[in-house]
Design a protein around this motif. Structure first.
Motif, PDB file in Angstrom:
ATOM      1  N   MET A 220      22.634 -20.659   0.325  1.00 18.33           N
ATOM      2  CA  MET A 220      23.463 -20.137  -0.755  1.00 18.33           C
ATOM      3  C   MET A 220      24.347 -21.209  -1.388  1.00 18.33           C
ATOM      4  O   MET A 220      24.805 -21.054  -2.524  1.00 18.33           O
ATOM      5  CB  MET A 220      24.323 -18.967  -0.267  1.00 18.33           C
ATOM      6  N   LEU A 221      24.558 -22.307  -0.686  1.00 18.56           N
ATOM      7  CA  LEU A 221      25.325 -23.401  -1.269  1.00 18.56           C
ATOM      8  C   LEU A 221      24.542 -24.132  -2.349  1.00 18.56           C
ATOM      9  O   LEU A 221      25.106 -24.954  -3.079  1.00 18.56           O
ATOM     10  CB  LEU A 221      25.762 -24.382  -0.184  1.00 18.56           C
TER      11      LEU A 221
ATOM     12  N   GLU B 242      22.216 -20.557 -13.099  1.00 21.46           N
ATOM     13  CA  GLU B 242      21.094 -19.958 -13.823  1.00 21.46           C
ATOM     14  C   GLU B 242      20.452 -18.839 -13.015  1.00 21.46           C
ATOM     15  O   GLU B 242      20.220 -17.733 -13.529  1.00 21.46           O
ATOM     16  CB  GLU B 242      20.052 -21.022 -14.165  1.00 21.46           C
ATOM     17  N   THR B 243      20.143 -19.095 -11.733  1.00 20.31           N
ATOM     18  CA  THR B 243      19.498 -18.051 -10.934  1.00 20.31           C
ATOM     19  C   THR B 243      20.470 -16.924 -10.607  1.00 20.31           C
ATOM     20  O   THR B 243      20.072 -15.756 -10.510  1.00 20.31           O
ATOM     21  CB  THR B 243      18.908 -18.624  -9.636  1.00 20.31           C
ATOM     22  N   PHE B 244      21.738 -17.254 -10.457  1.00 21.43           N
ATOM     23  CA  PHE B 244      22.746 -16.220 -10.226  1.00 21.43           C
ATOM     24  C   PHE B 244      22.803 -15.270 -11.424  1.00 21.43           C
ATOM     25  O   PHE B 244      22.775 -14.043 -11.277  1.00 21.43           O
ATOM     26  CB  PHE B 244      24.112 -16.884 -10.011  1.00 21.43           C
ATOM     27  N   ASP B 245      22.859 -15.843 -12.622  1.00 24.11           N
ATOM     28  CA  ASP B 245      22.977 -15.028 -13.832  1.00 24.11           C
ATOM     29  C   ASP B 245      21.721 -14.196 -14.074  1.00 24.11           C
ATOM     30  O   ASP B 245      21.818 -13.045 -14.529  1.00 24.11           O
ATOM     31  CB  ASP B 245      23.246 -15.916 -15.041  1.00 24.11           C
TER      32      ASP B 245
ATOM     33  N   SER C 226      22.486 -11.372   3.374  1.00 19.67           N
ATOM     34  CA  SER C 226      21.341 -12.282   3.441  1.00 19.67           C
ATOM     35  C   SER C 226      21.775 -13.576   2.765  1.00 19.67           C
ATOM     36  O   SER C 226      21.828 -13.641   1.531  1.00 19.67           O
ATOM     37  CB  SER C 226      20.114 -11.701   2.736  1.00 19.67           C
ATOM     38  N   ILE C 227      22.098 -14.585   3.540  1.00 12.85           N
ATOM     39  CA  ILE C 227      22.652 -15.795   2.933  1.00 12.85           C
ATOM     40  C   ILE C 227      21.619 -16.594   2.158  1.00 12.85           C
ATOM     41  O   ILE C 227      21.974 -17.496   1.388  1.00 12.85           O
ATOM     42  CB  ILE C 227      23.337 -16.701   3.982  1.00 12.85           C
ATOM     43  N   ASP C 228      20.329 -16.269   2.322  1.00  9.67           N
ATOM     44  CA  ASP C 228      19.303 -16.967   1.542  1.00  9.67           C
ATOM     45  C   ASP C 228      19.044 -16.286   0.195  1.00  9.67           C
ATOM     46  O   ASP C 228      18.251 -16.762  -0.601  1.00  9.67           O
ATOM     47  CB  ASP C 228      18.003 -17.081   2.336  1.00  9.67           C
ATOM     48  N   ARG C 229      19.739 -15.184  -0.066  1.00  5.72           N
ATOM     49  CA  ARG C 229      19.633 -14.499  -1.370  1.00  5.72           C
ATOM     50  C   ARG C 229      20.948 -13.777  -1.674  1.00  5.72           C
ATOM     51  O   ARG C 229      20.974 -12.593  -2.004  1.00  5.72           O
ATOM     52  CB  ARG C 229      18.459 -13.528  -1.388  1.00  5.72           C
ATOM     53  N   ALA C 230      22.020 -14.516  -1.566  1.00 10.20           N
ATOM     54  CA  ALA C 230      23.354 -13.929  -1.710  1.00 10.20           C
ATOM     55  C   ALA C 230      23.558 -13.312  -3.084  1.00 10.20           C
ATOM     56  O   ALA C 230      24.279 -12.319  -3.225  1.00 10.20           O
ATOM     57  CB  ALA C 230      24.416 -14.990  -1.437  1.00 10.20           C
ATOM     58  N   GLN C 231      22.942 -13.891  -4.118  1.00 12.02           N
ATOM     59  CA  GLN C 231      23.129 -13.352  -5.467  1.00 12.02           C
ATOM     60  C   GLN C 231      22.563 -11.937  -5.579  1.00 12.02           C
ATOM     61  O   GLN C 231      23.112 -11.094  -6.298  1.00 12.02           O
ATOM     62  CB  GLN C 231      22.533 -14.279  -6.525  1.00 12.02           C
ATOM     63  N   TYR C 232      21.486 -11.664  -4.853  1.00 12.40           N
ATOM     64  CA  TYR C 232      20.920 -10.313  -4.850  1.00 12.40           C
ATOM     65  C   TYR C 232      21.895  -9.335  -4.196  1.00 12.40           C
ATOM     66  O   TYR C 232      22.139  -8.243  -4.710  1.00 12.40           O
ATOM     67  CB  TYR C 232      19.580 -10.321  -4.098  1.00 12.40           C
ATOM     68  N   CYS C 233      22.470  -9.727  -3.071  1.00 13.21           N
ATOM     69  CA  CYS C 233      23.438  -8.874  -2.370  1.00 13.21           C
ATOM     70  C   CYS C 233      24.639  -8.575  -3.255  1.00 13.21           C
ATOM     71  O   CYS C 233      25.115  -7.437  -3.327  1.00 13.21           O
ATOM     72  CB  CYS C 233      23.893  -9.532  -1.070  1.00 13.21           C
ATOM     73  N   VAL C 234      25.139  -9.604  -3.934  1.00 10.53           N
ATOM     74  CA  VAL C 234      26.285  -9.429  -4.832  1.00 10.53           C
ATOM     75  C   VAL C 234      25.942  -8.450  -5.955  1.00 10.53           C
ATOM     76  O   VAL C 234      26.745  -7.573  -6.312  1.00 10.53           O
ATOM     77  CB  VAL C 234      26.721 -10.788  -5.410  1.00 10.53           C
TER      78      VAL C 234
END
Length: 253
Positions: A99-100, A105-108, A151-159
């Protein structure tokens, strides 16, 4: 037209398609969307029709907020009404990893579909419902067990899913005086195209006891919950969260 109409986003396959079949069997005509128009759309249309519905596909990108008003107008024009909205469309993290290393771009991209798009489409639908009352209106958001499980490998999905959960609660409070219930359904590990790439991982974890029910969830499991919530029998339970996860979210020692 006497049958109520349901709008389901992201319903050409997977959970959305299963919800469409369930609602068609429950007496709804089906308006459904997806970002692509392909053979899966034709198969979904066939399944909805076989279940008794008049079905209409609308190619639509949930992230395109400016197009939401036209979508709702077109659905009401096609069916003469809009009674139920199921916000199902969503995407996973484009890239899994530390996640670091997540980029803006992928977050948005993820939040534009899963949170921003879903929220503003539900806003447009709510306005349409208020303008033309239904006997049993309902809005259902499909979120995820990832509202609670990190899931720290897809934190943006969790958010994105946790944010949508709060939006669902706020909308439930806003629409309660208007008699429009709002629900949230949180699927757990469901067998879909999205989870196919990590199927081996979850097969192993399920065999190790990750899920008390001891099996994958299926789209039909989620669809059954949605059909129940939109039946009109749970209107006073507005704001309720239903976990469809085989017990995954139950804290255990």
């Amino acid at each position: 037209m006497t049958r109520p109409a349901a709008l389901i986003t992201g319903a050409r396959r997977g959970i959305g398609r299963a919800i469409g079949v369930a609602l068609a069997k429950a007496g709804y005509d089906i308006a459904f969307t997806d970002i692509a128009e392909d053979e899966a759309v034709r198969e979904a249309s066939r399944l909805f029709a076989e279940a008794g519905a008049a079905a209409r596909f609308f190619k639509h990108d949930v992230a395109a907020v400016a197009s939401h008003a036209d979508l709702v107008t077109n659905v009401k024009s096609a069916f003469g009404r809009l009674d139920v909205f199921v916000s199902n469309a969503g995407i996973g993290a484009p890239v899994r990893g530390d996640m670091l290393e997540i980029t803006t771009e992928t977050f948005d991209v993820v939040l534009d579909v899963n949170l921003r798009g879903a929220a503003f489409l539900s806003q447009e639908v709510a306005k349409a419902m208020l303008a033309g009352r239904s006997e049993r209106p309902a809005i259902v958001f499909i979120t995820s067990a990832s509202t609670e499980l990190v899931s720290i490998d897809r934190a943006q999905y969790c958010v994105s899913k946790l944010g949508l959960s709060m939006w669902a609660r706020a909308l439930a409070v806003r629409l309660a005086p208007e008699g429009i219930p709002v629900f949230e359904v949180r699927p757990g590990v469901i067998r879909t195209d999205m989870t196919a790439k990590v199927a081996a991982k979850y097969d192993a974890r399920i065999s190790e006891g990750l899920i008390p029910a001891g099996r994958w969830g299926e789209g039909e499991d989620v669809a059954a919950a949605v059909a129940g919530l939109t039946s009109g029998q749970f209107a006073y339970a507005t704001g309720t969260v239903i976990n469809v996860d085989g017990g995954l979210l139950i804290p255990r020692l």
